[in-house]
Design a protein around this motif. Structure first.
Motif, short mmCIF file in Angstrom:
data_model
loop_
_atom_site.label_atom_id
_atom_site.label_comp_id
_atom_site.label_asym_id
_atom_site.label_seq_id
_atom_site.Cartn_x
_atom_site.Cartn_y
_atom_site.Cartn_z
N ASP A 55 4.98 -8.33 6.92
CA ASP A 55 4.09 -8.50 5.89
C ASP A 55 3.83 -6.70 5.48
O ASP A 55 3.75 -6.69 4.28
CB ASP A 55 2.87 -9.15 6.33
N ILE A 56 3.80 -5.95 6.54
CA ILE A 56 3.75 -4.49 6.34
C ILE A 56 4.76 -4.15 5.22
O ILE A 56 4.42 -3.47 4.54
CB ILE A 56 3.66 -4.02 7.64
N LEU A 57 5.95 -4.41 5.79
CA LEU A 57 6.94 -3.76 5.08
C LEU A 57 6.84 -4.36 3.46
O LEU A 57 7.18 -3.63 2.53
CB LEU A 57 8.33 -4.14 5.61
N ARG A 58 6.70 -5.67 3.38
CA ARG A 58 6.50 -6.26 2.35
C ARG A 58 5.35 -5.77 1.22
O ARG A 58 5.63 -5.55 0.08
CB ARG A 58 6.52 -7.88 2.26
N THR A 59 4.39 -5.51 1.90
CA THR A 59 3.27 -4.95 1.12
C THR A 59 3.58 -3.47 0.64
O THR A 59 3.24 -3.10 -0.59
CB THR A 59 2.08 -4.99 2.04
N ILE A 60 3.95 -2.71 1.42
CA ILE A 60 4.44 -1.16 1.21
C ILE A 60 5.55 -1.28 0.24
O ILE A 60 5.50 -0.53 -0.91
CB ILE A 60 4.71 -0.40 2.38
N GLY A 61 6.40 -2.01 0.16
CA GLY A 61 7.54 -2.15 -0.65
C GLY A 61 7.27 -2.75 -1.91
O GLY A 61 7.69 -2.28 -3.11
#
Length: 534
Positions: A392-398
C-alpha cells in the motif's frame, strides 16, 4: 407529428420565428392560430412596421419570418430584398391581402418559401411551416455533416503534425488549410491532463468541457495523444480567450472535490505558420514532464513561466537517504515535529533544485519511507499498526501526481508517529523503549554514544539515567544480556562455542570466554557440562 428538434445533449431546441404585420389583432392571431412549439418553433419577436422588421431580422436572425407585404415605412418586399442583400439566409412566408401575380413573382425571386393570402388558412399555414421545419433540419444536418468531415480532416492533420518528426509532414496550401478549417493567423498547442489523487468523486474532465465555456468549438482542434489531450488553438482570438482561461485557473481557489482541481495544462509559444506547430508542441510536452514539481494549487505551466527555465542538474545522491532516515528517526525519538518539518523543507528544496526524473524521485522516496518504517518497527514493534503495508505504501507514493503530495504523505504519517511518541514522555517509558531496543539488538555493535541520540539524549546524561534506572552501567547491562543469551544457547547444545560468541555480539571467542567466566565463575565449556545446563 411532433417537429421538436433536440440538441446533442437531448434537450429541446426550437427554431426562431418573427411575425411582421402592421395590425395588432393579426399579429396576435398569428401567434395563436397554430401550435408553434409542436411544429418546432419559438416566437422570438414581432414587428409592426418595415423598419422594425428589418432591424429585428438583422438582430435576431430568425429561422422563419411571417411577413405582411403592405407594411408602413418600408414595403414588405423591400424588407425581404434588403435582408437578403445584408446576408440573411432564413425563410420567409409572405402574407398579404392581395393575390397579385407581380408580388408573387418578386417574392419568389427573393427566395420566399410561400405566398399566402389573408385570411390565412390554418391548415395551409401549418403544412407550409412543417415543410420549412423539415427543410431547415435537412440543411443543418448536411451542414453539420460537412463541418464534421472538415473537423475530422483538421484533427487528423494536427495528429500527423505532433506524431511525426518536424519537417517530415508536407505543409498544406492555403486552400487546403481553409478546407480543413485550419487557416488562421496564429496557432498555439496546449496539452491537457486530468488526474485523480485521493478524490471522493473521480470525475473525468475533458478539454472540451473546459474550453467550450470560453470559446466556440471551431476555434480549436482536439485530439487524444499518448493518454493526454492535445489542443491546437486557432487564431489570435482563441489565444486571447485561452489567456483568460489560464488566468481564471491561476486565480481561482479550487475546492478539493472540484473537477477543475484535477486539471493541469501546459502550452507552447504561439506560432504564425502551421509548420511551426510541432516544435511548439514539443515544448508543451516537455513542460508536462515538469508537472511533478509544480506548487500546490498550480494548474497551468507555460513556456513563458519561470519554472519552465529550470533544468535537471544530475542524479540523486543515495547517501542523503541514510541521512534523512536518521533525521526522521531522531525527530520521532525526540517527539519533535519541528525537526521533521525542517527535514521535509530540506528535501523539497533539494528535489526542486535537482529536478531529477520523476520516476527516480518516486523510487528514492519509496525506499526512504520503507526504511523509516522498518527502523521504527524494529524500535517499537507495537507501532507497526501506524503504517500501511509495504504494497500500500508503494501504491500510495506511486499514485501521487505531485512531489508536494508525497511530502504531505510523509508529514502526516511521521507526524502521527511523533504524536504517539509524545504520549510516552516519562523517563520510565523512555527507558523501557531503550531496554526493549537493547533486548532485540544486543548482538549488534551497540555503544552508549550512538544509542543516546537515537532516544533524544546526550551520552553523559543518558549514562547517568541508565545507571539510575537499571542499577548498572550501560556496558555491564549489555554484557549481562549477552551472557544470558549465551547461557540459553549453550543449554540448547546446537552451536559451537565460537558460533555462540558471534551470535551474542562478542568479537572473538577468547573475549567471550573471559566475560562468561567473569559472570558465571566458569568457562563456556564447563557450563555446558554442568548440571545447570541439563
Amino acid at each position: 407529428m411532433n417537429c421538436l428538434r433536440r440538441d446533442a445533449h437531448g434537450r429541446e431546441s426550437l427554431y426562431n420565428l418573427l411575425i411582421a404585420d402592421d395590425e395588432d389583432n393579426i399579429r396576435n392571431g398569428l401567434k395563436l392560430i397554430i401550435d408553434w412549439k409542436a411544429l418546432g418553433f419559438a416566437i422570438a419577436g414581432d414587428a409592426a412596421n418595415g423598419e422594425e422588421a428589418l432591424e429585428k431580422i438583422a438582430r435576431l436572425e430568425p429561422d422563419l419570418v411571417l411577413m405582411d407585404l403592405h407594411m408602413p415605412g418600408i414595403h414588405g418586399l423591400d424588407v425581404i430584398r434588403l435582408s437578403r442583400e445584408r446576408g440573411y439566409r432564413g425563410r420567409f412566408i409572405v402574407i398579404s391581402g392581395y393575390s397579385e401575380f407581380a408580388y408573387a413573382q418578386s417574392a419568389i425571386r427573393y427566395g420566399v418559401t410561400d405566398y399566402l393570402t389573408k385570411p390565412v388558412d390554418e391548415e395551409l399555414l401549418e403544412r407550409q411551416v412543417r415543410a420549412v421545419a423539415a427543410e431547415i433540419s435537412r440543411e443543418r444536418e448536411d451542414s453539420g455533416r460537412i463541418d464534421r468531415i472538415y473537423r475530422k480532416a483538421g484533427a487528423a492533420y494536427f495528429r500527423e503534425l505532433v506524431e511525426k518528426e518536424e519537417g517530415t509532414v508536407m505543409e498544406p496550401s492555403e486552400e487546403e488549410l481553409r478546407s480543413m478549417n485550419l487557416y488562421c493567423d496564429l496557432y498555439q498547442p496546449v496539452l491537457f491532463e486530468s488526474y485523480h489523487t485521493d478524490r471522493a468523486r473521480k470525475v473525468t474532465f475533458h478539454a472540451e468541457d473546459l474550453l467550450d465555456n470560453f470559446m466556440k468549438r471551431d476555434a480549436y482542434e482536439c485530439i487524444t495523444e499518448n493518454g493526454r489531450e492535445a489542443v491546437l488553438l486557432k487564431g489570435k482570438a482563441a489565444g486571447h480567450l485561452f489567456r483568460r482561461l489560464k488566468d481564471r485557473l491561476a486565480e481561482t481557489i479550487m475546492q478539493s472535490d472540484s473537477p477543475l482541481d484535477s486539471v493541469f495544462l501546459t502550452y507552447g509559444p504561439a506560432v504564425t505558420t502551421i509548420g511551426e506547430v510541432h516544435a511548439s508542441y514539443e515544448i508543451a510536452a516537455t513542460l508536462l514532464g515538469k508537472r511533478f514539481y509544480c506548487e500546490k494549487g498550480q494548474h497551468v505551466l507555460g513556456f513563458d513561466d519561470r519554472e519552465a527555465e529550470t533544468v535537471s542538474h544530475g542524479e540523486l545522491d543515495p547517501s542523503r537517504k541514510e541521512v534523512w532516515k536518521r533525521g526522521f528517526l531522531d525527530a520521532v525519538l525526540q517527539g519533535s515535529r519541528r525537526k521533521a518539518e525542517d527535514l521535509l523543507s530540506e528535501m523539497e528544496e533539494y528535489f526542486q533544485a535537482l529536478q531529477a526524473e520523476e520516476h527516480a524521485v518516486r523510487l528514492f522516496l519509496s525506499d526512504l519511507y520503507l526504511e523509516i518504517r522498518e527502523s521504527v518497527v524494529h524500535l517499537w514493534p507495537d507501532r507497526k499498526s501506524l503504517f500501511e503495508s509495504n504494497t500500500d505504501i508503494l501504491r500510495t507514493i506511486g499514485s501521487r501526481t505531485f512531489l508536494y503530495e508525497i511530502l504531505d504523505y510523509f508529514d502526516r504519517n511521521i507526524g502521527a508517529l511523533i504524536d504517539e511518541t509524545g504520549t510516552r514522555t516519562g523517563t520510565g517509558d523512555a527507558m523501557r523503549d531503550v531496554l526493549d531496543y537493547i533486548d532485540r539488538n544486543f548482538a549488534e555493535n551497540l555503544k552508549l554514544e550512538t544509542l543516546a541520540p537515537m532516544f533524544g539524549y546526550n551520552s553523559a546524561y543518558f549514562g547517568k539515567i541508565f545507571t539510575r534506572e537499571t542499577g548498572m552501567n550501560f556496558n555491564n547491562y549489555l554484557n549481562a544480556r549477552r551472557i544470558d543469551e549465551s547461557r540459553r544457547l549453550l543449554r540448547e547444545n546446537r552451536f559451537r562455542i565460537y558460533e555462540i560468541a558471534e551470535r551474542c555480539g562478542f568479537n572473538n571467542v577468547d573475549y567471550f570466554s573471559k566475560k562468561f567466566h567473569h559472570y558465571m565463575g566458569m568457562s563456556p565449556a564447563e557450563y555446558r557440562r554442568s548440571p545447570e545446563a541439563d
